[in-house]
Write a protein that holds these residues in place. Structure first.
Motif, PDB file in Angstrom:
ATOM      1  N   SER A  48      55.767  91.326 -27.844  1.00  0.00           N
ATOM      2  CA  SER A  48      55.978  89.954 -27.393  1.00  0.00           C
ATOM      3  C   SER A  48      56.944  89.963 -26.219  1.00  0.00           C
ATOM      4  N   GLU A  49      56.831  88.956 -25.375  1.00  0.00           N
ATOM      5  CA  GLU A  49      57.679  88.861 -24.191  1.00  0.00           C
ATOM      6  C   GLU A  49      59.155  88.838 -24.592  1.00  0.00           C
ATOM      7  N   PRO A  50      59.963  89.756 -24.061  1.00  0.00           N
ATOM      8  CA  PRO A  50      61.397  89.756 -24.379  1.00  0.00           C
ATOM      9  C   PRO A  50      62.075  88.467 -23.938  1.00  0.00           C
ATOM     10  N   GLU A  51      63.110  88.104 -24.677  1.00  0.00           N
ATOM     11  CA  GLU A  51      63.844  86.885 -24.358  1.00  0.00           C
ATOM     12  C   GLU A  51      64.675  87.043 -23.089  1.00  0.00           C
ATOM     13  N   ASN A  52      65.202  88.251 -22.868  1.00  0.00           N
ATOM     14  CA  ASN A  52      66.141  88.492 -21.776  1.00  0.00           C
ATOM     15  C   ASN A  52      65.809  89.791 -21.053  1.00  0.00           C
ATOM     16  N   LEU A  54      66.246  93.631 -20.071  1.00  0.00           N
ATOM     17  CA  LEU A  54      66.344  94.685 -21.084  1.00  0.00           C
ATOM     18  C   LEU A  54      67.680  95.425 -21.014  1.00  0.00           C
ATOM     19  N   PHE A  55      68.724  94.715 -21.368  1.00  0.00           N
ATOM     20  CA  PHE A  55      70.076  95.247 -21.445  1.00  0.00           C
ATOM     21  C   PHE A  55      70.410  95.403 -22.920  1.00  0.00           C
ATOM     22  N   PRO A  56      70.744  96.585 -23.393  1.00  0.00           N
ATOM     23  CA  PRO A  56      70.919  96.790 -24.841  1.00  0.00           C
ATOM     24  C   PRO A  56      71.870  95.818 -25.515  1.00  0.00           C
ATOM     25  N   ALA A  57      73.012  95.546 -24.904  1.00  0.00           N
ATOM     26  CA  ALA A  57      73.996  94.677 -25.543  1.00  0.00           C
ATOM     27  C   ALA A  57      73.569  93.214 -25.555  1.00  0.00           C
ATOM     28  N   ASN A  58      72.505  92.879 -24.832  1.00  0.00           N
ATOM     29  CA  ASN A  58      72.057  91.490 -24.792  1.00  0.00           C
ATOM     30  C   ASN A  58      70.673  91.318 -25.395  1.00  0.00           C
ATOM     31  N   THR A  59      70.229  92.303 -26.161  1.00  0.00           N
ATOM     32  CA  THR A  59      68.902  92.246 -26.792  1.00  0.00           C
ATOM     33  C   THR A  59      69.065  92.248 -28.299  1.00  0.00           C
ATOM     34  N   ASN A  60      68.737  91.125 -28.935  1.00  0.00           N
ATOM     35  CA  ASN A  60      68.861  91.054 -30.392  1.00  0.00           C
ATOM     36  C   ASN A  60      67.646  90.393 -31.037  1.00  0.00           C
ATOM     37  N   GLU A  61      66.495  90.518 -30.371  1.00  0.00           N
ATOM     38  CA  GLU A  61      65.238  90.016 -30.933  1.00  0.00           C
ATOM     39  C   GLU A  61      64.185  91.123 -30.852  1.00  0.00           C
ATOM     40  N   THR A  62      63.145  90.981 -31.670  1.00  0.00           N
ATOM     41  CA  THR A  62      62.223  92.093 -31.872  1.00  0.00           C
ATOM     42  C   THR A  62      61.372  92.427 -30.651  1.00  0.00           C
ATOM     43  N   GLY A  63      61.028  91.422 -29.824  1.00  0.00           N
ATOM     44  CA  GLY A  63      60.208  91.710 -28.649  1.00  0.00           C
ATOM     45  C   GLY A  63      60.905  92.648 -27.692  1.00  0.00           C
ATOM     46  N   GLY A  64      62.141  92.315 -27.356  1.00  0.00           N
ATOM     47  CA  GLY A  64      62.912  93.186 -26.479  1.00  0.00           C
ATOM     48  C   GLY A  64      63.384  94.438 -27.182  1.00  0.00           C
ATOM     49  N   GLY A  65      63.697  94.307 -28.483  1.00  0.00           N
ATOM     50  CA  GLY A  65      64.211  95.450 -29.230  1.00  0.00           C
ATOM     51  C   GLY A  65      63.231  96.603 -29.302  1.00  0.00           C
ATOM     52  N   LYS A  66      61.957  96.288 -29.439  1.00  0.00           N
ATOM     53  CA  LYS A  66      60.923  97.317 -29.502  1.00  0.00           C
ATOM     54  C   LYS A  66      60.919  98.168 -28.224  1.00  0.00           C
ATOM     55  N   ILE A  67      61.164  97.522 -27.088  1.00  0.00           N
ATOM     56  CA  ILE A  67      61.165  98.226 -25.809  1.00  0.00           C
ATOM     57  C   ILE A  67      62.473  98.982 -25.605  1.00  0.00           C
ATOM     58  N   VAL A  68      63.578  98.302 -25.852  1.00  0.00           N
ATOM     59  CA  VAL A  68      64.894  98.922 -25.675  1.00  0.00           C
ATOM     60  C   VAL A  68      65.020 100.189 -26.510  1.00  0.00           C
ATOM     61  N   ASP A  69      64.531 100.141 -27.751  1.00  0.00           N
ATOM     62  CA  ASP A  69      64.620 101.319 -28.613  1.00  0.00           C
ATOM     63  C   ASP A  69      63.747 102.467 -28.116  1.00  0.00           C
ATOM     64  N   SER A  70      62.771 102.167 -27.288  1.00  0.00           N
ATOM     65  CA  SER A  70      61.888 103.200 -26.763  1.00  0.00           C
ATOM     66  C   SER A  70      62.433 103.855 -25.496  1.00  0.00           C
ATOM     67  N   GLU A 203      65.667  94.190 -15.397  1.00  0.00           N
ATOM     68  CA  GLU A 203      64.246  94.033 -15.074  1.00  0.00           C
ATOM     69  C   GLU A 203      63.571  95.390 -14.905  1.00  0.00           C
ATOM     70  N   ASN A 204      64.332  96.387 -14.450  1.00  0.00           N
ATOM     71  CA  ASN A 204      63.798  97.736 -14.247  1.00  0.00           C
ATOM     72  C   ASN A 204      64.827  98.755 -14.760  1.00  0.00           C
ATOM     73  N   PRO A 205      65.053  98.768 -16.068  1.00  0.00           N
ATOM     74  CA  PRO A 205      66.136  99.585 -16.628  1.00  0.00           C
ATOM     75  C   PRO A 205      65.879 101.090 -16.543  1.00  0.00           C
ATOM     76  N   ILE A 206      66.974 101.819 -16.480  1.00  0.00           N
ATOM     77  CA  ILE A 206      66.941 103.282 -16.489  1.00  0.00           C
ATOM     78  C   ILE A 206      67.621 103.739 -17.766  1.00  0.00           C
TER      79      ILE A 206
END
Length: 540
Positions: A48-52, A54-70, A203-206
């Motif tokens: 699902s579309e992330p809320e914010n 993709l900054f780890p400290a600002n991601t606390n929902e599952t859509g963004g979390g799935k990507i951040v954890d990857s 928007e383009n995290p490393i």
């Protein structure tokens, strides 16, 4: 293979001493049965579309979390059974109740070839904790010395020893529990470029995890995000495939249709319309197993009629007006279990016998009685609504729940649909939502504390209803500082009994993870928290 159950390791509070987390990759039932397949194959999954950004400290929902954890790797990660395993860390040692020493593995790098060092963690954590940065996961740093909710303050408890060693000094004696949290995304490291323009970086995290973005603009908003294998990563989650295409579906029915036609490889949620048939449809490729997921809805105290004594009476009445048994049977075909507490049966410390848990049982007469008492304080007016995101398959249970409330209390009750998860979360986060709203919790780490502190502790990162009770906070702190599992559980049980009186959220049910995969892929395992272990999936 079809899995109907999963063995979870209870996370015990370790005794104070030289506790060092194991440094090897995970083994056991979550390991691939084969490493065959096309190493360059792209695995197509739902999201699902992330809320914010993709900054780890600002991601606390599952859509963004799935990507951040990857795309990131932290000091540790949780394997398929919920065991904590070192990732970037070589060792994590509890020196005493307030002090932890972390040693990093040599040669770790971000995907831009920058070295991962002690500073990568210290700077990232300080950024996440700083009040003016307003990061959603800031409260995850609250136990570190120097943290402040009131003013910008450095985390003075973080001390660099050398490039691969740092220490964590805690303001509370919770070191044994704190080390169990270190697999959560709030604690991921960041490269130097992240601090130059955080919004653009998001928007383009490393990152330094098993995957990286396929290129500039790989995140196509409201469509999908494309990830490829990160060859710089050498940890225990090394990808056995070439990458992930995470598709943001508008609804689960479309995702399920794609799964059946072979246009989607893995689906981690089954639409309501297919709950009764997906196991026969998919056969051995169906997944129906317990997971650390708790479902509820939250009623902000800011809503009219829901503060003070009147609000407490109405919350209890609403809870008693919900026929959870009927809804879990008819809507979910038995893939949900009515809640008896605020956690999950797969977590150590779960209970079905807490004092006050009768408020979670259907009782029409008591519900009407309490609603009438509340009306004596202030007569009810208006409509009771539960907001939900239309892209998540929630309409059927929201309709059933509000119908149960309407039929029991004789009030106008209905669902309030939002087009997608991001839209709902924006209003919840901005505190502009004017109705009750669906909430839930997919555990960050397999511990009872994690189901309580982030959601209900005063000022916590996911305390969407702005609940505050000093006695509850005191019990949480006591449990986290306990020197035994039994002592901690006793404090958490007392804390939950306060929640059962105050009802900052209305517990509904515990979820199984219902999903499946196409015959295009192999080695598909869903983890303890319902998320597939994408890195071990093979194809071809």
């Amino acid at each position: 293979m079809k899995r109907s159950k999963i063995a979870l390791a209870s996370v015990a509070l370790a005794g104070i001493g030289a506790l060092a987390l194991a440094g090897c990759a995970s083994g056991g039932s979550d390991e691939p049965t084969s490493t065959g397949g096309d190493a360059g194959a792209i695995i197509k999954v739902n999201g699902s579309e992330p809320e914010n950004p993709l900054f780890p400290a600002n991601t606390n929902e599952t859509g963004g979390g799935k990507i951040v954890d990857s795309i990131y790797a932290g000091l540790a990660y949780y394997d398929g059974e919920g065991n904590i395993v070192n990732d970037v860390a070589d060792s994590i040692t509890v020196d005493d109740a307030n002090t932890i020493t972390v040693k990093l593995k040599e040669g770790q790098k971000f995907s831009n070839d920058e070295a991962v060092t002690a500073d990568s963690f210290i700077k990232a954590w300080n950024y996440g904790a700083l009040k003016s940065n307003a990061q959603k996961n800031a409260s995850w740093f609250s136990d570190i010395e120097g943290y402040s909710e009131e003013t910008d303050s450095e985390l003075t408890g973080l001390t660099k020893v050398d490039d691969t060693t740092f220490t964590i000094k805690l303001s509370n004696p919770v070191a044994a529990d704190f080390v169990q949290r270190l697999g959560y995304s709030a604690y991921y490291p960041l490269p130097e470029v992240a601090f130059e323009d955080p919004a653009a970086f998001g928007e383009n995290p490393i990152g330094n995890g098993p995957y990286k973005l396929a290129g500039e603009g790989a995140w196509q908003h409201d469509v999908e995000i494309n990830l490829v294998k990160n060859d710089a990563y050498t940890g225990g989650r090394e990808a056995k495939n070439g990458g992930l295409d995470i598709v943001f579906y508008a609804n689960l029915d479309g995702a399920y249709a794609d799964l059946q036609s072979g246009n989607l490889d893995v689906l981690d949620a089954i639409p309501t319309s297919a709950q009764a048939t997906f196991e026969s449809d998919l056969g051995e490729r169906a997944v129906n197993q317990p997971a650390a997921i708790f479902q509820s809805f939250t009623i902000p105290e800011s809503l009219a009629h829901f503060s003070g004594e009147e609000g407490q009476l109405r919350r209890e009445a609403l809870s008693l007006a919900i026929d959870r048994d009927a809804i879990t049977k008819t809507i979910f075909n038995g893939t949900r279990t009515p809640a008896s507490d605020f956690s999950s049966p797969v977590i150590g410390g779960w209970s079905d016998s807490l004092e006050g848990a009768d408020v979670l049982k259907y009782n029409q007469d008591k519900a009407k009685e309490l609603w009438a008492e509340a009306d004596k304080i202030s007569p009810w007016s208006g409509t009771f609504q539960i907001a939900y995101n239309s892209d998540g398959g929630h309409q059927a249970w929201v309709d059933a729940t509000t119908n149960s409330i309407k039929n029991t209390l004789g009030i106008d009750a209905s669902g309030a649909p939002f087009v997608d998860f991001a839209s709902l979360r924006t209003e919840v986060t901005n505190r502009t939502i004017t109705t009750a709203f669906r909430t839930g919790w997919q555990a960050d780490y397999p511990g009872l504390y994690n189901f309580l502190a982030p959601l209900y502790q005063t000022g916590a990162s996911s305390n969407d209803g702005d609940y505050s009770n000093p006695e509850f906070d005191k019990l949480l702190a006591s449990g986290a500082a306990a020197d035994s599992t039994d002592a901690a559980t006793a404090d958490y049980e007392k804390a939950q009994e306060i929640l059962l009186k105050d009802l900052p959220a209305i517990p509904l049910w515990y979820s199984n993870v219902n999903g499946g995969y196409a015959d295009t892929v192999q080695n598909v395992v869903f983890g303890w928290n319902s998320v597939p272990l994408y890195y071990q999936i093979t194809k071809g």
